[in-house]
Motif scaffolding. Structure first.
Motif, PDB file in Angstrom:
ATOM      1  N   GLN A  90       2.648  65.001  -7.966  1.00 30.56           N
ATOM      2  CA  GLN A  90       2.315  65.840  -9.109  1.00 30.56           C
ATOM      3  C   GLN A  90       3.509  65.984 -10.055  1.00 30.56           C
ATOM      4  O   GLN A  90       3.368  65.859 -11.268  1.00 30.56           O
ATOM      5  N   PHE A 145     -14.691  68.580 -13.230  1.00 32.15           N
ATOM      6  CA  PHE A 145     -14.346  67.158 -13.389  1.00 32.15           C
ATOM      7  C   PHE A 145     -15.563  66.326 -13.781  1.00 32.15           C
ATOM      8  O   PHE A 145     -15.461  65.391 -14.577  1.00 32.15           O
ATOM      9  N   GLN A 179      -6.082  66.960  -8.536  1.00 33.33           N
ATOM     10  CA  GLN A 179      -7.491  66.536  -8.495  1.00 33.33           C
ATOM     11  C   GLN A 179      -7.954  65.865  -9.791  1.00 33.33           C
ATOM     12  O   GLN A 179      -8.990  65.214  -9.817  1.00 33.33           O
ATOM     13  N   GLU A 180      -7.163  65.981 -10.850  1.00 34.58           N
ATOM     14  CA  GLU A 180      -7.507  65.257 -12.076  1.00 34.58           C
ATOM     15  C   GLU A 180      -7.515  63.748 -11.862  1.00 34.58           C
ATOM     16  O   GLU A 180      -8.032  62.996 -12.686  1.00 34.58           O
ATOM     17  N   GLU A 188      -4.778  64.696   0.565  1.00 28.45           N
ATOM     18  CA  GLU A 188      -4.553  65.333  -0.729  1.00 28.45           C
ATOM     19  C   GLU A 188      -4.087  66.762  -0.515  1.00 28.45           C
ATOM     20  O   GLU A 188      -4.671  67.510   0.252  1.00 28.45           O
ATOM     21  N   GLU A 189      -3.017  67.113  -1.189  1.00 27.24           N
ATOM     22  CA  GLU A 189      -2.501  68.477  -1.139  1.00 27.24           C
ATOM     23  C   GLU A 189      -2.360  68.980  -2.565  1.00 27.24           C
ATOM     24  O   GLU A 189      -2.665  68.260  -3.508  1.00 27.24           O
ATOM     25  N   ASP A 190      -1.868  70.228  -2.721  1.00 25.58           N
ATOM     26  CA  ASP A 190      -1.722  70.775  -4.066  1.00 25.58           C
ATOM     27  C   ASP A 190      -0.745  69.978  -4.914  1.00 25.58           C
ATOM     28  O   ASP A 190      -0.900  69.902  -6.123  1.00 25.58           O
ATOM     29  N   ASP A 191       0.264  69.390  -4.275  1.00 27.76           N
ATOM     30  CA  ASP A 191       1.294  68.750  -5.094  1.00 27.76           C
ATOM     31  C   ASP A 191       1.447  67.245  -4.865  1.00 27.76           C
ATOM     32  O   ASP A 191       2.384  66.651  -5.373  1.00 27.76           O
ATOM     33  N   ILE A 217      -5.732  74.303  -2.468  1.00 25.42           N
ATOM     34  CA  ILE A 217      -7.013  73.618  -2.276  1.00 25.42           C
ATOM     35  C   ILE A 217      -7.518  73.740  -0.843  1.00 25.42           C
ATOM     36  O   ILE A 217      -8.709  73.806  -0.618  1.00 25.42           O
ATOM     37  N   VAL A 274      -9.630  57.395 -11.223  1.00 17.41           N
ATOM     38  CA  VAL A 274      -9.623  56.463 -10.096  1.00 17.41           C
ATOM     39  C   VAL A 274     -10.937  55.679 -10.042  1.00 17.41           C
ATOM     40  O   VAL A 274     -12.002  56.192 -10.362  1.00 17.41           O
ATOM     41  N   LYS A 298     -16.041  63.913 -17.076  1.00 13.63           N
ATOM     42  CA  LYS A 298     -16.459  62.503 -17.009  1.00 13.63           C
ATOM     43  C   LYS A 298     -17.659  62.253 -17.920  1.00 13.63           C
ATOM     44  O   LYS A 298     -17.736  61.243 -18.610  1.00 13.63           O
ATOM     45  N   HIS A 303      -9.312  62.282 -10.046  1.00 10.56           N
ATOM     46  CA  HIS A 303     -10.727  61.890  -9.980  1.00 10.56           C
ATOM     47  C   HIS A 303     -11.237  61.323 -11.303  1.00 10.56           C
ATOM     48  O   HIS A 303     -12.201  60.573 -11.324  1.00 10.56           O
ATOM     49  N   LEU A 304     -10.611  61.705 -12.389  1.00 13.68           N
ATOM     50  CA  LEU A 304     -11.086  61.235 -13.695  1.00 13.68           C
ATOM     51  C   LEU A 304     -10.710  59.783 -13.951  1.00 13.68           C
ATOM     52  O   LEU A 304     -11.288  59.127 -14.804  1.00 13.68           O
ATOM     53  N   ARG A 364     -11.187  67.732  -0.425  1.00 14.50           N
ATOM     54  CA  ARG A 364     -11.335  69.192  -0.435  1.00 14.50           C
ATOM     55  C   ARG A 364     -11.814  69.703  -1.791  1.00 14.50           C
ATOM     56  O   ARG A 364     -11.266  70.639  -2.378  1.00 14.50           O
ATOM     57  N   PRO A 385     -11.193  64.941   2.877  1.00 17.54           N
ATOM     58  CA  PRO A 385      -9.792  64.852   2.455  1.00 17.54           C
ATOM     59  C   PRO A 385      -9.573  65.291   1.008  1.00 17.54           C
ATOM     60  O   PRO A 385      -8.496  65.753   0.657  1.00 17.54           O
ATOM     61  N   PHE A 441      -0.892  63.345  -3.667  1.00 16.98           N
ATOM     62  CA  PHE A 441      -2.072  62.617  -3.208  1.00 16.98           C
ATOM     63  C   PHE A 441      -1.531  61.372  -2.523  1.00 16.98           C
ATOM     64  O   PHE A 441      -0.751  60.625  -3.115  1.00 16.98           O
ATOM     65  N   ASP A 443      -3.211  68.841 -12.577  1.00 18.93           N
ATOM     66  CA  ASP A 443      -3.817  69.168 -11.288  1.00 18.93           C
ATOM     67  C   ASP A 443      -4.042  67.850 -10.552  1.00 18.93           C
ATOM     68  O   ASP A 443      -4.613  66.919 -11.130  1.00 18.93           O
TER      69      ASP A 443
END
Lengths: 507, 119, 90
Positions: C50, A65, C64-65, C79-82, A11, C70, A69, C67-68, A56, A54, C84, C62
């Motif tokens: 993760q 995403f 970033q999921e 936040e990193e690849d593995d 990312i 929170v 939603k 986000h669905l 990214r 943060p 949060f 992922d």
């Protein structure tokens, strides 16, 4: 677990390609002509590349995403409409909170879309521009999904028929409207401090989190779903808000006093606006989750204190006047409910005297003040109403020049005396509800002398005429339908008919 | 302080006296009677005698309160823009020193609102 | 005193397992239940891993999921690849 997942870029790398690689330096026009607004506020930026989001989030991930939603949200909205979801709410009085939301809050989502589109164009740094662009799209999504969800209630209940028109004209809606207009007419850095930081990070938790949880508790599946769908974007906006503050503070220490002043101002502006939410939480949810006071303690006194301690390393202090809400928290919702009870004949929603169970709940949450100061008032109003004299205040109220709320707030140390503050500017007098509002005016009087105060506008003859009837017509409010006490309203009749039909079907 | 702006920033106040058709805005507050949630705002002629304000205007504003008819007007304490005044009925608002957006506050000794707790 | 960071998640199927993962990876976390939502407070910092979430979900996840699910958070985000992570101060 998949073995090949590391094949794609991380990312960090993806975000960097989006926000660093896509920008360019201007060649045939000087930079300051292309970005004319990002320096005049006095904020000094040495290196836009130090801007980091943060989360990214890249565009592909963003669309993915957001689409997910939307799919979830629209499934709920459809199901809510198809299954007569309005019949499942706890009580039709609850819908009055939705009316305030639709006319007072949803238009701000649209204003936010405009605001972020504007500032997104005007920042010199690509990272900031991308973040603002995503947020502008989010805000547009919020207003659309809110209108869509609440349109179901418009099929049955009154006062939901003309939110845009009402937002621009109705007296109490000048409170949210002027709040956002104030932010949008500031420069881009102040706008972000106002909306992204002070409002989204510090304050909107109070609106979206406990109130939406309350919507769920009261059977309003539509609202809780759009609320939490919006709030999932909000978590990203909050992070942007904190990010932008830290970015400004880290870029140059001369930015610190400017940012501190904006935090002071927008904390107070936002807090005054949220007094509407205090009333919605304590009075308009038939089943209650937590009181305004409890929410303030959790979301500002605990969480806010942690935040400002963290920002202390940059020299940022808690907002000026942060201690006043602590003094007001035992009375805020009661004072605001009284304002609307007084002037319900000019509002697009109904009010009522809380019933005995509700008064007991209020007493349990406000043991130092409720029975002492407010119950006698409600008992009197109830007795008057039972005698056929429902009290309505027949004279227009004095408004605060800054927040535009009727001057119903009492002295921080005396809940029995109205708080009066005033300033002189160029030979004119201006009145305020609080030191916070006076302080904001005194800092920029030229801005607030232009305030469109609904009461003064009515007296100038700019709101359709001199009588309440004329003004209501100008508001496009249906007399004796949208306004007045809940008891006896068409909403109430309809609701009771549904309950009777249900009882009949069950017997 | 001046507004930080991109150019000259000068605007007329929206509520100047000349916008009110010969009237001035007067704010009035009955202390300790918060059943009336806020002070009121009324456009009045600066030539209005104070006696008319008390006998004609105030009943329209405040008579819904059960204590209104109990007021002993000789005992009422008045302030104008936070300074104590002793108004006579035939003095006009202007004579008293009231101007556009002046504030009258009055206290009714012995009458402290419903339940005696400022409602 | 260590200040709390906080994350609030929707009370739905996906989030329930994320909440379980958080509770497992952050022994000091306090989970507060409200209608339709869950607020988790934790002194100092809170991590969403993760690996743990994937184990619970039984599929790839992922980060970033998040986000669905929170609703709100308090603390500085990393936040990193593995993972949060939320934290206060350095």
């Amino acid at each position: 677990m998949a073995v090949n997942k590391k094949k794609r870029m991380g990312i960090k790398e993806r975000y960097s390609l989006l926000t660093r690689g896509l920008g360019w330096d201007t060649t045939y026009q000087p930079e300051e002509k292309v970005y004319p607004y990002d320096k005049y506020e006095g904020i000094i930026i040495h290196d836009w590349d130090e801007w980091e989001d943060p989360f990214r989030l890249t565009m592909d991930a963003y669309w993915k995403f957001q689409a997910e939603k939307e799919r979830k949200l629209y499934a709920v909205i459809d199901s809510f409409a198809q299954n007569n979801g309005h019949l499942g709410i706890t009580d039709a009085r609850y819908i009055n909170a939705i009316k305030i939301f639709l006319t007072g809050v949803s238009p701000l989502e649209y204003a936010a879309a405009r605001g972020f589109t504007h500032v997104g164009r005007h920042f010199g740094g690509v990272g900031a521009r991308v973040a603002c662009q995503m947020q502008a799209i989010d805000e547009l999504r919020h207003v659309q999904t809110q209108l869509h969800s609440m349109s179901h209630y418009n099929k049955y209940f009154d006062g939901l028929h003309n939110r845009g028109h009402m937002h621009d004209r109705v007296w109490y809606l000048s409170v949210p409207k002027s709040f956002f207009d104030d932010a949008m007419t500031a420069g881009p850095f102040e706008f972000l401090t106002a909306i992204s930081f002070s409002f989204e990070y510090v304050l909107t938790n109070l609106l979206f989190v406990p109130f939406m949880s309350g919507a769920a508790f009261n059977g309003d599946m539509a609202t809780v779903t759009f609320g939490f769908s919006a709030q999932s974007d909000e978590a990203r906006h909050m992070t942007l808000g904190l990010g932008v503050i830290k970015f400004m503070l880290e870029q140059d220490e001369r930015n610190v006093p400017i940012v501190q002043h904006w935090i002071d101002k927008w904390f107070w502006r936002g807090y005054r606006f949220l007094s509407l939410v205090a009333m919605m939480m304590d009075y308009m949810l038939p089943k209650r989750i937590m009181s305004w006071k409890e929410a303030w303690e959790i979301y500002f006194e605990d969480a806010g204190t942690s935040l400002f301690e963290d920002l202390g390393r940059y020299g940022i202090k808690l907002p000026k006047f942060h201690d006043i809400p602590a003094k007001e928290k035992d009375r805020l919702s009661h004072e605001v409910w009284s304002i609307f009870y007084n002037y319900t004949h000019a509002a697009a929603f109904h009010t009522w005297v809380p019933n005995e169970d509700e008064m007991q709940w209020l007493d349990s949450k406000y043991p130092d003040t409720f029975n002492k100061y407010y119950r006698p008032r409600y008992d009197h109003w109830q007795a008057e109403k039972d005698a056929g004299n429902r009290f309505y205040n027949q004279t227009l109220p004095m408004l605060c020049q800054t927040c535009q709320i009727p001057m119903g707030f009492t002295e921080p140390d005396d809940p029995t005396t109205i708080c009066f503050r005033s300033s002189e500017h160029n030979g004119e007098t201006y009145h305020f509800c609080s030191d916070g509002c006076k302080n904001i005016f005194d800092h920029e009087p030229e801005k607030y002398v232009q305030a469109w105060l609904p009461v003064h506008q009515i007296y100038q003859g700019n709101c359709g005429g001199a009588s309440v009837e004329d003004v209501l017509e100008w508001y496009k409010l249906n007399k004796s339908v949208d306004n007045m006490d809940y008891d006896g309203s068409p909403d109430q009749k309809l609701w009771e008919q549904w309950q009777a039909d249900r009882a009949k079907a069950a017997s | 302080m001046p507004v930080t702006s991109i150019g000259e920033y000068k605007f007329e106040p929206l509520d100047k006296r000349e916008n009110f058709h010969g009237n001035i805005l007067i704010y009035i507050n009955w202390e300790k009677h918060l059943m009336f949630c806020a002070p009121v705002c009324v456009p009045l002629s600066p030539d209005m005698p104070f006696g008319a304000l008390v006998s004609e205007l105030l009943p329209n504003v405040y008579s819904a309160h059960p204590e209104f008819e109990k007021i002993d007007w000789d005992a009422v304490e008045w302030t104008l823009d936070h300074k104590p005044i002793s108004p006579e009925p035939d003095q006009t608002l202007e004579d008293l020193g009231a101007h556009h957006k002046s504030l009258f506050r009055f206290t009714t000794p012995g009458l402290n609102g419903i339940g005696g707790v400022a409602s | 005193m260590t200040r709390n960071v906080s994350i609030t998640l929707q009370n739905n199927d996906d989030a329930r397992l994320i909440i379980e993962a958080i509770a497992e990876d952050n022994p000091e976390a306090v989970v507060n239940q409200y209608p339709a939502m869950v607020k988790i407070d934790c002194p100092g910092k809170l991590i969403v891993k993760q690996e743990t979430v994937e184990e619970k979900l039984g599929r790839d996840w992922d980060v970033q999921e998040i986000h669905l699910s929170v609703i709100s958070l308090a603390g500085n985000v990393d936040e990193e690849d593995d993972y949060f992570e939320l934290s206060w101060g350095a």
